[in-house]
Write an enzyme that holds these catalytic residues in place. Structure first.
Site, PDB file in Angstrom:
ATOM      1  N   ASP A 135       0.829  -1.209   0.000  1.00 36.34           N
ATOM      2  CA  ASP A 135       0.000   0.000   0.000  1.00 36.34           C
ATOM      3  C   ASP A 135       0.867   1.265   0.000  1.00 36.34           C
ATOM      4  O   ASP A 135       1.979   1.260   0.541  1.00 36.34           O
ATOM      5  CB  ASP A 135      -0.919  -0.019   1.232  1.00 36.34           C
ATOM      6  CG  ASP A 135      -2.101   0.925   1.073  1.00 36.34           C
ATOM      7  OD1 ASP A 135      -2.370   1.378  -0.060  1.00 36.34           O
ATOM      8  OD2 ASP A 135      -2.757   1.209   2.090  1.00 36.34           O
ATOM      9  N   TRP A 142       2.976   7.925  -2.308  1.00 42.22           N
ATOM     10  CA  TRP A 142       4.405   8.064  -2.647  1.00 42.22           C
ATOM     11  C   TRP A 142       4.559   9.020  -3.832  1.00 42.22           C
ATOM     12  O   TRP A 142       5.389   9.930  -3.812  1.00 42.22           O
ATOM     13  CB  TRP A 142       4.976   6.692  -2.983  1.00 42.22           C
ATOM     14  CG  TRP A 142       6.422   6.673  -3.370  1.00 42.22           C
ATOM     15  CD1 TRP A 142       7.493   6.518  -2.526  1.00 42.22           C
ATOM     16  CD2 TRP A 142       6.970   6.789  -4.698  1.00 42.22           C
ATOM     17  NE1 TRP A 142       8.663   6.540  -3.243  1.00 42.22           N
ATOM     18  CE2 TRP A 142       8.378   6.703  -4.578  1.00 42.22           C
ATOM     19  CE3 TRP A 142       6.414   6.953  -5.965  1.00 42.22           C
ATOM     20  CZ2 TRP A 142       9.233   6.784  -5.676  1.00 42.22           C
ATOM     21  CZ3 TRP A 142       7.267   7.037  -7.067  1.00 42.22           C
ATOM     22  CH2 TRP A 142       8.661   6.958  -6.902  1.00 42.22           C
ATOM     23  N   HIS A 187       2.756   3.407  -9.077  1.00 41.26           N
ATOM     24  CA  HIS A 187       2.499   1.999  -9.414  1.00 41.26           C
ATOM     25  C   HIS A 187       3.689   1.396 -10.171  1.00 41.26           C
ATOM     26  O   HIS A 187       4.037   0.236  -9.976  1.00 41.26           O
ATOM     27  CB  HIS A 187       1.219   1.872 -10.242  1.00 41.26           C
ATOM     28  CG  HIS A 187      -0.019   2.250  -9.472  1.00 41.26           C
ATOM     29  ND1 HIS A 187      -0.292   1.764  -8.215  1.00 41.26           N
ATOM     30  CD2 HIS A 187      -1.050   3.075  -9.773  1.00 41.26           C
ATOM     31  CE1 HIS A 187      -1.440   2.270  -7.784  1.00 41.26           C
ATOM     32  NE2 HIS A 187      -1.920   3.078  -8.702  1.00 41.26           N
ATOM     33  N   LEU A 223      10.468 -20.879  -4.080  1.00 44.06           N
ATOM     34  CA  LEU A 223       9.430 -19.993  -3.537  1.00 44.06           C
ATOM     35  C   LEU A 223       8.148 -20.078  -4.369  1.00 44.06           C
ATOM     36  O   LEU A 223       8.208 -20.156  -5.595  1.00 44.06           O
ATOM     37  CB  LEU A 223       9.938 -18.541  -3.556  1.00 44.06           C
ATOM     38  CG  LEU A 223       8.923 -17.476  -3.136  1.00 44.06           C
ATOM     39  CD1 LEU A 223       8.849 -17.348  -1.623  1.00 44.06           C
ATOM     40  CD2 LEU A 223       9.248 -16.118  -3.741  1.00 44.06           C
TER      41      LEU A 223
HETATM   42  C1  IPE Z   1      -5.575  -2.723  -0.374  1.00 43.58           C
HETATM   43  O1  IPE Z   1      -5.179  -1.402  -0.525  1.00 43.58           O
HETATM   44  C2  IPE Z   1      -5.536  -3.434  -1.687  1.00 43.58           C
HETATM   45  C3  IPE Z   1      -4.216  -3.610  -2.300  1.00 43.58           C
HETATM   46  C4  IPE Z   1      -3.077  -3.292  -1.781  1.00 43.58           C
HETATM   47  C5  IPE Z   1      -4.241  -4.234  -3.586  1.00 43.58           C
HETATM   48  P1  IPE Z   1      -6.240  -0.230  -0.719  1.00 43.58           P
HETATM   49  O2  IPE Z   1      -5.468   1.032  -0.809  1.00 43.58           O
HETATM   50  O3  IPE Z   1      -7.158  -0.537  -1.824  1.00 43.58           O
HETATM   51  O4  IPE Z   1      -7.067  -0.301   0.648  1.00 43.58           O
HETATM   52  P2  IPE Z   1      -7.898   0.799   1.434  1.00 43.58           P
HETATM   53  O5  IPE Z   1      -8.881   1.382   0.471  1.00 43.58           O
HETATM   54  O6  IPE Z   1      -6.942   1.841   1.911  1.00 43.58           O
HETATM   55  O7  IPE Z   1      -8.526   0.067   2.574  1.00 43.58           O
HETATM   56  C1  IPE Z   2      -1.416   0.228  -3.483  1.00 39.46           C
HETATM   57  O1  IPE Z   2      -1.215   1.592  -3.500  1.00 39.46           O
HETATM   58  C2  IPE Z   2      -1.626  -0.343  -4.855  1.00 39.46           C
HETATM   59  C3  IPE Z   2      -3.001  -0.817  -5.106  1.00 39.46           C
HETATM   60  C4  IPE Z   2      -4.014  -0.765  -4.278  1.00 39.46           C
HETATM   61  C5  IPE Z   2      -3.229  -1.420  -6.401  1.00 39.46           C
HETATM   62  P1  IPE Z   2      -2.429   2.597  -3.547  1.00 39.46           P
HETATM   63  O2  IPE Z   2      -2.787   2.858  -4.967  1.00 39.46           O
HETATM   64  O3  IPE Z   2      -3.557   2.130  -2.689  1.00 39.46           O
HETATM   65  O4  IPE Z   2      -1.776   3.891  -2.910  1.00 39.46           O
HETATM   66  P2  IPE Z   2      -2.423   4.901  -1.872  1.00 39.46           P
HETATM   67  O5  IPE Z   2      -2.996   4.107  -0.743  1.00 39.46           O
HETATM   68  O6  IPE Z   2      -3.490   5.654  -2.614  1.00 39.46           O
HETATM   69  O7  IPE Z   2      -1.307   5.761  -1.432  1.00 39.46           O
HETATM   70 MG    MG Z   3      -4.070   2.389  -0.744  1.00 35.86          MG
END
Ligand code: IPE
Ligand code: IPE
Ligand code: MG
Length: 239
Positions: free
Chosen positions: A16, A21, A33, A127
């Protein structure tokens, strides 16, 4: 390689913070991403080197479809690029690739890559890398209930035979042991519908770093924190 006795057999990661970032750096979310995908490569390789047997990475949740369409499309594209670029390395490092989650809503070009990499790595014995794609734990549990109910109504299973083992077998994670350690980066302290059944006794670790900043030394730190935890599973200490 770290000590076998203290290395978690199965590490699950909620990757996450890609968006935050990027925002911090004044970049578009796509940059987060892209950088995040590089960490997936590094951490996978490093986890294998450390002797971890299963690594499950949350890459796309059932709720992530609610993001703007262009972000969803971008994530699907990155995912395909990642799979295209990784298959050689997975083969070289003896890593087996699996996915959990509902496959059919994923676009065909993603599904094709998934199947190709799975097939190419199916004989690997090192793994096991499990990508959670279009994964949602509640959906998984409901689906398991449906499967089990169908077996009961068809007379293949008696009600009293339903136990934890039968239930676990009906989940996407059939054959994969429960995670020992769950890491969620970015400082958020929630599970977000990830492996609700399987995480029952996992050790939880919430580093503050955003996923694109999560490097080998951070993974090493997570393992060393895990090694100091005392897992009691409801029992009492042995003095
Ligand atoms: C959880 O992260 C899903 C993934 C990392 C793929 P999110 O960013 O979607 O979760 P919430 O919305 O903060 O709970
Ligand atoms: C995690 O990073 C990646 C996915 C959920 C696919 P986020 O896209 O949720 O990044 P934040 O939480 O908005 O910073
Ligand atoms: Mg997120």
């Amino acid at each position: 390689m770290a000590d076998k006795n203290i290395v978690p057999r199965h590490v699950a990661i909620i990757m996450d913070g890609n968006g935050r970032w990027a925002k911090l750096k004044g970049l578009p979310r796509s940059a987060g991403h892209r950088e995040g995908a590089l960490r997936v490569r590094e951490i996978t390789r490093f986890a294998a080197e450390q002797g971890v047997r299963f690594l499950t990475l949350f890459a796309f949740s059932t709720e992530n479809w609610n993001r703007p369409k262009n972000e969803v499309n971008m994530l699907m594209r990155f995912l395909t690029q990642f799979l295209k670029g990784q298959s050689k390395e997975l083969k070289k490092n003896n890593i087996r690739f699996l996915t959990i989650g509902e496959k059919h809503p994923l676009p065909d070009f993603v599904l094709q890559e998934i199947e190709r990499v799975k097939e190419q790595t199916c004989d690997n014995t090192g793994l096991v890398l499990v990508l959670a794609l279009n994964y949602g734990s509640r959906q998984e549990i409901i689906e398991a209930c449906r499967k089990i109910s169908a077996s009961v109504s068809e007379g293949k299973l008696f009600l009293k035979q339903i136990d934890e083992k039968v239930f676990s077998k009906a989940l996407f994670t059939d054959g994969i042991p429960d995670p020992d350690l769950l890491i969620r980066t970015s400082g958020e302290m929630r599970i977000s519908n990830f492996l609700l059944w399987q995480l029952s006794y996992a050790e939880l670790y919430f580093p503050k770093k955003y996923w694109p900043d999560f490097r080998q030394e951070d993974f090493k730190k997570a393992i060393s924190v895990y090694a100091k935890r005392e897992r009691r599973f409801g029992k009492v200490d042995v003095y």
